[in-house]
Design a protein around this motif. Structure first.
Motif, PDB file in Angstrom:
ATOM      1  N   PRO A 148       0.221   0.337  -3.188  1.00 44.70           N
ATOM      2  CA  PRO A 148      -0.027  -0.312  -4.415  1.00 44.70           C
ATOM      3  C   PRO A 148      -1.428   0.067  -5.144  1.00 44.70           C
ATOM      4  O   PRO A 148      -1.113   0.396  -6.246  1.00 44.70           O
ATOM      5  CB  PRO A 148      -0.108  -1.865  -4.232  1.00 44.70           C
ATOM      6  N   THR A 149      -2.405   0.158  -4.452  1.00 46.92           N
ATOM      7  CA  THR A 149      -3.736   0.560  -5.043  1.00 46.92           C
ATOM      8  C   THR A 149      -3.390   2.192  -5.219  1.00 46.92           C
ATOM      9  O   THR A 149      -4.110   2.541  -6.465  1.00 46.92           O
ATOM     10  CB  THR A 149      -4.788   0.511  -4.176  1.00 46.92           C
ATOM     11  N   ALA A 181       8.310   0.368   3.720  1.00 43.13           N
ATOM     12  CA  ALA A 181       6.776   0.016   3.155  1.00 43.13           C
ATOM     13  C   ALA A 181       6.145   0.996   2.279  1.00 43.13           C
ATOM     14  O   ALA A 181       5.101   0.703   1.704  1.00 43.13           O
ATOM     15  CB  ALA A 181       5.646  -0.035   4.313  1.00 43.13           C
ATOM     16  N   GLY A 182       6.856   1.996   2.224  1.00 40.31           N
ATOM     17  CA  GLY A 182       6.510   3.122   0.987  1.00 40.31           C
ATOM     18  C   GLY A 182       5.862   4.407   1.527  1.00 40.31           C
ATOM     19  O   GLY A 182       5.574   5.085   0.482  1.00 40.31           O
ATOM     20  N   ARG A 188       2.288  -3.293   7.266  1.00 38.71           N
ATOM     21  CA  ARG A 188       1.749  -4.166   6.489  1.00 38.71           C
ATOM     22  C   ARG A 188       0.806  -3.705   5.618  1.00 38.71           C
ATOM     23  O   ARG A 188       0.591  -4.054   4.416  1.00 38.71           O
ATOM     24  CB  ARG A 188       1.275  -5.421   7.312  1.00 38.71           C
ATOM     25  N   ALA A 189      -0.389  -2.817   6.294  1.00 41.15           N
ATOM     26  CA  ALA A 189      -1.540  -2.348   5.370  1.00 41.15           C
ATOM     27  C   ALA A 189      -0.988  -1.187   4.462  1.00 41.15           C
ATOM     28  O   ALA A 189      -1.379  -1.159   3.236  1.00 41.15           O
ATOM     29  CB  ALA A 189      -2.343  -1.809   6.320  1.00 41.15           C
ATOM     30  N   LEU A 190       0.068  -0.616   5.145  1.00 44.68           N
ATOM     31  CA  LEU A 190       0.608   0.427   3.922  1.00 44.68           C
ATOM     32  C   LEU A 190       1.459  -0.344   2.822  1.00 44.68           C
ATOM     33  O   LEU A 190       1.055   0.019   1.444  1.00 44.68           O
ATOM     34  CB  LEU A 190       1.644   1.123   4.676  1.00 44.68           C
ATOM     35  N   LYS A 220      13.336   2.314  14.892  1.00 46.15           N
ATOM     36  CA  LYS A 220      13.189   1.156  14.101  1.00 46.15           C
ATOM     37  C   LYS A 220      11.784   1.034  13.617  1.00 46.15           C
ATOM     38  O   LYS A 220      11.429   0.690  12.357  1.00 46.15           O
ATOM     39  CB  LYS A 220      13.508  -0.214  14.965  1.00 46.15           C
ATOM     40  N   GLY A 221      10.999   1.340  14.276  1.00 44.82           N
ATOM     41  CA  GLY A 221       9.270   1.230  13.834  1.00 44.82           C
ATOM     42  C   GLY A 221       9.220   2.285  12.711  1.00 44.82           C
ATOM     43  O   GLY A 221       8.411   2.065  11.873  1.00 44.82           O
ATOM     44  N   ILE A 222       9.739   3.508  13.081  1.00 45.67           N
ATOM     45  CA  ILE A 222       9.528   4.616  12.289  1.00 45.67           C
ATOM     46  C   ILE A 222      10.001   4.116  10.639  1.00 45.67           C
ATOM     47  O   ILE A 222       9.725   4.542   9.565  1.00 45.67           O
ATOM     48  CB  ILE A 222      10.358   5.867  12.580  1.00 45.67           C
TER      49      ILE A 222
END
Length: 313
Positions: A199-200, A281-282, A191-193, A273-275
């Motif tokens: 984006p930043t 997420a980018g 989520r943070a990624l 799945k987590g990886i």
């Protein structure tokens, strides 16, 4: 999927054998598991850049990098010389990862102030880039003076050393996007990624006319059946990050309460799945950390899974 692992030798207190021999053996095992890169942090007992250069020389088909060397208490000319030496030793397979560093820990240790950290980061990156690209530097900045009286380029240190920054806050991310090749976030969940870091960073790189930045996400992961014991071990091992403001912020942005909540712990399917969520997420690369928390067998399973995922792409 490009996946690597973070390596580190055991300490004297832990009864470690020769640190360099130990890590070279770890690197060979990682390569045999199908992994393409290994990364080294920075502690007070070994030098991460030196270790990366040595390992890259001993295991010639592995890419190596540091994740990450704090710039607090260091001078960019000397750090550039170390990085170029590692690049020459590995014949172009080294990536320099740097970080601002935890001021509360490093300031008292080195007797230095952490005033104007973002300005210092920008000036540090200017000097590194100048030396790597032109072989010289001439900066009389607000936080750093770096003037090379003699040529500072090193024969064999090609291509130019790529620089990644362990940037997670908006100001550091903008500086990284403008002046470096990418970022090395740790404890930044998907989520943070996806909502904040990528984006930043990407916007800053685009505004500066730079290529798409690398996003090398460092992710704690252990493949194990004994999830309760490994979760307890990760809570203990990762608790120190919860006292550092920059990590507190990114943990919260990830939707977690504790650092260990972001560790991927479970069977092969759960960890895979987590990886994948980090790549979605980018992330352009993932480096698995804390893989030894479940013991040698769990670490082998974790590395084997990472190698298989890398091979599948």
């Amino acid at each position: 999927m490009t996946i690597g692992v973070s390596l580190q030798p055991s300490s004297v207190e832990a009864g470690g054998v020769n640190a360099v021999d130990e890590v070279v053996a770890q690197a060979r095992a990682a390569r045999e598991a199908g992994l393409g890169s290994v990364w080294f942090g920075q502690r007070f007992d070994y030098d991460g850049i030196d270790l990366a250069g040595l390992v890259g020389r001993e295991v010639p088909d592995l890419r190596v990098g540091t994740a990450a060397v704090p710039i607090l208490g260091r001078h960019p000319i000397l750090l550039a010389a170390q990085a170029q030496t590692a690049q020459a030793a590995t014949h172009g397979r080294y990536t320099l990862g740097i970080a601002l560093g935890a001021a509360g820990l490093l300031g008292p240790a080195f007797g230095v102030d952490n005033e104007r950290p973002i300005k210092r980061l920008r000036e540090f990156l200017h000097v590194l880039r100048s030396i790597f690209d032109t072989g010289s530097a001439d900066l009389r900045g607000e936080t750093i003076t770096a003037v090379t009286p003699l040529p500072a380029g090193l024969a064999g240190a090609r291509p130019s050393v790529p620089v990644l920054v362990a940037a997670m806050g908006p100001q550091a991310l903008r500086a990284t996007g403008e002046l470096a090749e990418g970022t090395l976030p740790f404890l930044a969940g998907p989520r943070a990624l996806g909502e904040h870091i990528v984006p930043t960073l990407t916007a800053a790189a685009e505004a500066a006319g730079r290529p798409r930045p690398r996003v090398v996400a460092l992710v704690a992961a252990v493949v194990t059946e004994d999830t309760a014991a490994v979760r307890e071990a990760s809570n203990s091992a990762m608790a120190l990050y919860e006292r550092i403001p920059s990590y507190q912020r990114v943990i919260a942005l990830s939707g977690a309460e504790r650092a260990a909540d972001l560790a991927l712990i479970g069977d092969e399917e759960a960890v895979a799945k987590g990886i994948r969520q980090y790549f979605e997420a980018g992330a352009t690369e993932v480096v698995l950390t804390q893989t030894g928390l479940g013991g040698p067998l769990a670490q082998q399973r974790t590395w084997r899974l990472a190698g298989e995922l890398s091979a599948r792409g």
